[in-house]
Design a protein around this motif. Structure first.
Motif, PDB file in Angstrom:
ATOM      1  N   VAL A   3      -4.478  -6.622  13.601  1.00 47.26           N
ATOM      2  CA  VAL A   3      -4.010  -7.733  14.658  1.00 47.26           C
ATOM      3  C   VAL A   3      -2.216  -7.843  14.696  1.00 47.26           C
ATOM      4  N   GLN A   4      -1.587  -8.182  13.473  1.00 49.82           N
ATOM      5  CA  GLN A   4      -0.152  -8.723  13.392  1.00 49.82           C
ATOM      6  C   GLN A   4       0.393  -7.133  13.292  1.00 49.82           C
ATOM      7  N   VAL A   5      -0.579  -6.067  13.633  1.00 48.50           N
ATOM      8  CA  VAL A   5       1.002  -5.204  14.245  1.00 48.50           C
ATOM      9  C   VAL A   5       1.279  -5.633  15.862  1.00 48.50           C
ATOM     10  N   ASP A   6       2.014  -5.659  15.546  1.00 50.11           N
ATOM     11  CA  ASP A   6       2.653  -5.900  16.890  1.00 50.11           C
ATOM     12  C   ASP A   6       3.947  -4.257  17.794  1.00 50.11           C
ATOM     13  N   ASP A   7       4.609  -5.441  18.853  1.00 50.41           N
ATOM     14  CA  ASP A   7       4.754  -3.917  19.590  1.00 50.41           C
ATOM     15  C   ASP A   7       6.140  -4.082  18.587  1.00 50.41           C
ATOM     16  N   VAL A  61       5.930  -5.652   9.652  1.00 50.44           N
ATOM     17  CA  VAL A  61       6.756  -4.817   8.644  1.00 50.44           C
ATOM     18  C   VAL A  61       6.633  -3.591   7.862  1.00 50.44           C
ATOM     19  N   GLY A  62       5.346  -3.749   7.515  1.00 55.66           N
ATOM     20  CA  GLY A  62       4.831  -3.231   6.302  1.00 55.66           C
ATOM     21  C   GLY A  62       4.651  -1.240   7.529  1.00 55.66           C
ATOM     22  N   LEU A  63       4.249  -1.362   8.416  1.00 53.24           N
ATOM     23  CA  LEU A  63       3.944  -0.541   8.825  1.00 53.24           C
ATOM     24  C   LEU A  63       5.320   0.837  10.559  1.00 53.24           C
ATOM     25  N   THR A  64       6.248  -0.609   9.720  1.00 57.18           N
ATOM     26  CA  THR A  64       7.430   0.322  10.899  1.00 57.18           C
ATOM     27  C   THR A  64       7.836   1.158   9.422  1.00 57.18           C
ATOM     28  N   ARG A  65       8.017   0.613   8.008  1.00 50.26           N
ATOM     29  CA  ARG A  65       8.358   1.026   7.159  1.00 50.26           C
ATOM     30  C   ARG A  65       7.553   2.148   6.527  1.00 50.26           C
ATOM     31  N   LEU A  66       6.003   2.362   7.359  1.00 47.28           N
ATOM     32  CA  LEU A  66       5.504   3.162   6.601  1.00 47.28           C
ATOM     33  C   LEU A  66       5.754   4.486   8.144  1.00 47.28           C
ATOM     34  N   PHE A  67       6.004   4.539   8.959  1.00 46.49           N
ATOM     35  CA  PHE A  67       5.652   5.745   9.541  1.00 46.49           C
ATOM     36  C   PHE A  67       7.595   6.124   9.632  1.00 46.49           C
ATOM     37  N   PHE A  86       0.875  -1.321  -0.173  1.00 45.86           N
ATOM     38  CA  PHE A  86      -0.014   0.268   0.112  1.00 45.86           C
ATOM     39  C   PHE A  86       1.061   0.950   0.415  1.00 45.86           C
ATOM     40  N   SER A  87       2.179   1.316   1.177  1.00 48.48           N
ATOM     41  CA  SER A  87       2.227   2.354   0.753  1.00 48.48           C
ATOM     42  C   SER A  87       3.799   2.380  -0.510  1.00 48.48           C
ATOM     43  N   PHE A  88       3.933   1.731  -1.228  1.00 53.16           N
ATOM     44  CA  PHE A  88       4.181   1.323  -2.698  1.00 53.16           C
ATOM     45  C   PHE A  88       3.234   2.388  -3.452  1.00 53.16           C
ATOM     46  N   VAL A  89       1.961   1.910  -3.460  1.00 55.77           N
ATOM     47  CA  VAL A  89       1.350   2.278  -4.287  1.00 55.77           C
ATOM     48  C   VAL A  89       0.897   3.659  -3.901  1.00 55.77           C
ATOM     49  N   LEU A  90       0.870   4.235  -2.445  1.00 58.43           N
ATOM     50  CA  LEU A  90       0.542   5.881  -2.237  1.00 58.43           C
ATOM     51  C   LEU A  90       1.880   6.050  -2.941  1.00 58.43           C
ATOM     52  N   HIS A  91       3.573   5.595  -3.059  1.00 59.38           N
ATOM     53  CA  HIS A  91       4.443   6.497  -3.172  1.00 59.38           C
ATOM     54  C   HIS A  91       4.034   6.449  -4.869  1.00 59.38           C
ATOM     55  N   ARG A  92       3.618   5.668  -5.083  1.00 60.53           N
ATOM     56  CA  ARG A  92       3.979   5.427  -7.309  1.00 60.53           C
ATOM     57  C   ARG A  92       2.713   6.784  -7.264  1.00 60.53           C
ATOM     58  N   LYS A  93       1.585   6.526  -6.257  1.00 59.31           N
ATOM     59  CA  LYS A  93       0.444   8.467  -6.755  1.00 59.31           C
ATOM     60  C   LYS A  93       1.539  10.475  -6.733  1.00 59.31           C
ATOM     61  N   GLY A  94       2.332   9.515  -6.141  1.00 60.04           N
ATOM     62  CA  GLY A  94       2.957  10.908  -6.491  1.00 60.04           C
ATOM     63  C   GLY A  94       3.284  12.513  -5.150  1.00 60.04           C
ATOM     64  N   SER A  95       2.465  11.337  -4.031  1.00 68.74           N
ATOM     65  CA  SER A  95       3.045  12.140  -2.562  1.00 68.74           C
ATOM     66  C   SER A  95       3.368  12.280  -1.994  1.00 68.74           C
ATOM     67  N   VAL A  96       4.535  13.559  -1.323  1.00 67.59           N
ATOM     68  CA  VAL A  96       5.359  13.730  -0.830  1.00 67.59           C
ATOM     69  C   VAL A  96       5.763  13.066   0.565  1.00 67.59           C
ATOM     70  N   TRP A  97       6.115  12.043   0.661  1.00 69.50           N
ATOM     71  CA  TRP A  97       6.435  11.841   2.291  1.00 69.50           C
ATOM     72  C   TRP A  97       6.252  12.579   3.662  1.00 69.50           C
ATOM     73  N   GLU A  98       6.966  13.779   3.354  1.00 71.02           N
ATOM     74  CA  GLU A  98       7.377  14.644   4.143  1.00 71.02           C
ATOM     75  C   GLU A  98       5.753  14.854   4.264  1.00 71.02           C
ATOM     76  N   THR A  99       4.507  15.058   3.907  1.00 72.94           N
ATOM     77  CA  THR A  99       3.502  15.873   4.235  1.00 72.94           C
ATOM     78  C   THR A  99       2.271  14.715   4.630  1.00 72.94           C
ATOM     79  N   LEU A 100       3.023  13.622   4.862  1.00 73.48           N
ATOM     80  CA  LEU A 100       1.959  13.203   5.010  1.00 73.48           C
ATOM     81  C   LEU A 100       1.219  12.769   6.437  1.00 73.48           C
ATOM     82  N   ARG A 101       0.312  13.817   6.739  1.00 73.18           N
ATOM     83  CA  ARG A 101      -0.137  13.663   8.674  1.00 73.18           C
ATOM     84  C   ARG A 101      -1.404  12.987   8.842  1.00 73.18           C
TER      85      ARG A 101
END
Length: 218
Positions: free
Chosen positions: A92-96, A71-77, A39-54
């Motif tokens: 439920v797959q998001v852990d400590d 793993v995916g959420l860690t990369r997103l953060f 999902f992060s890859f798709v969002l990036h491909r749509k041209g958004s700037v990560w620094e502006t994600l709020r």
């Protein structure tokens, strides 16, 4: 599955800067879930700037309780360090591991909801408690115990925290009373369905300061 992209793009000298809110709601069958890394890859491909994600809002239905991974959420953060709001529900797959260094990766985070993310334990709260700007925190239906409450009561977030939801957690009077005593700005406390909480905690709440609270007394 529904994806909502709310953005306001401004072009300056050929460069687009985009303010984005991302909402992922899985309301269909379990086969329609998606890994956040993709999902992060798709969002990036749509041209958004990560620094502006709020704001990120991932709410999964009961039939789709897989797909958002640690793993995916860690990369997103790590990529979106200016996040103000993160809402996760039934992930439920998001852990400590995602939240051990959250104060370093997302220091501006003000609102965090982890409702029904039942892999979250006190270890995650230890990292969350270091967020200096945290205003509201939802830990309902997680594995929070009094140890996690102690982390919140002694961490950096105790000065900024105003709203806390620990409904249906394994906390007791000991943990909640420590939070009430240590968080001077706390005005909303939800602890319904906590079997270890009695009227002792309710009696510690001050009507003049704590504007809203809900509980179940056993």
């Amino acid at each position: 599955m529904r994806y909502d992209f709310e953005q306001c793009a401004v072009q300056s000298r050929g460069t687009y800067c985009t303010a984005v809110r991302v909402t992922l709601s899985c309301v269909d069958s379990i086969h329609n879930v998606m890994n956040v890394s993709y999902f992060s890859f798709v969002l990036h491909r749509k041209g958004s700037v990560w620094e502006t994600l709020r704001e990120v809002d991932f709410r999964l239905s009961r039939r789709a309780r897989i797909g958002i991974t640690a793993v995916g959420l860690t990369r997103l953060f790590a990529a979106a360090s200016h996040l103000d709001v993160v809402k996760l529900h039934r992930c439920v797959q998001v852990d400590d591991s995602v939240f051990r260094t959250i104060s370093a990766t997302c220091p501006r985070l003000r609102h965090l909801e982890l409702g029904a993310c039942d892999a979250i334990t006190d270890e995650a709260v230890a990292g969350i408690a270091q967020l200096k700007n945290l205003v509201s925190l939802g830990l309902n239906e997680t594995q929070l115990t009094d140890e996690g409450c102690a982390f919140l009561a002694r961490g950096c977030s105790k000065q900024s925290l105003r709203e806390l939801n620990v409904s249906k957690c394994r906390v007791t009077d000991t943990g909640l009373c420590e939070i009430i005593a240590s968080c001077p700005g706390l005005v909303t406390l939800l602890f319904g369905g906590c079997h270890g909480v009695t009227s002792q905690t309710r009696n510690r709440l001050r009507p003049a300061r704590h504007g809203y609270h809900a509980w179940t007394v056993y």
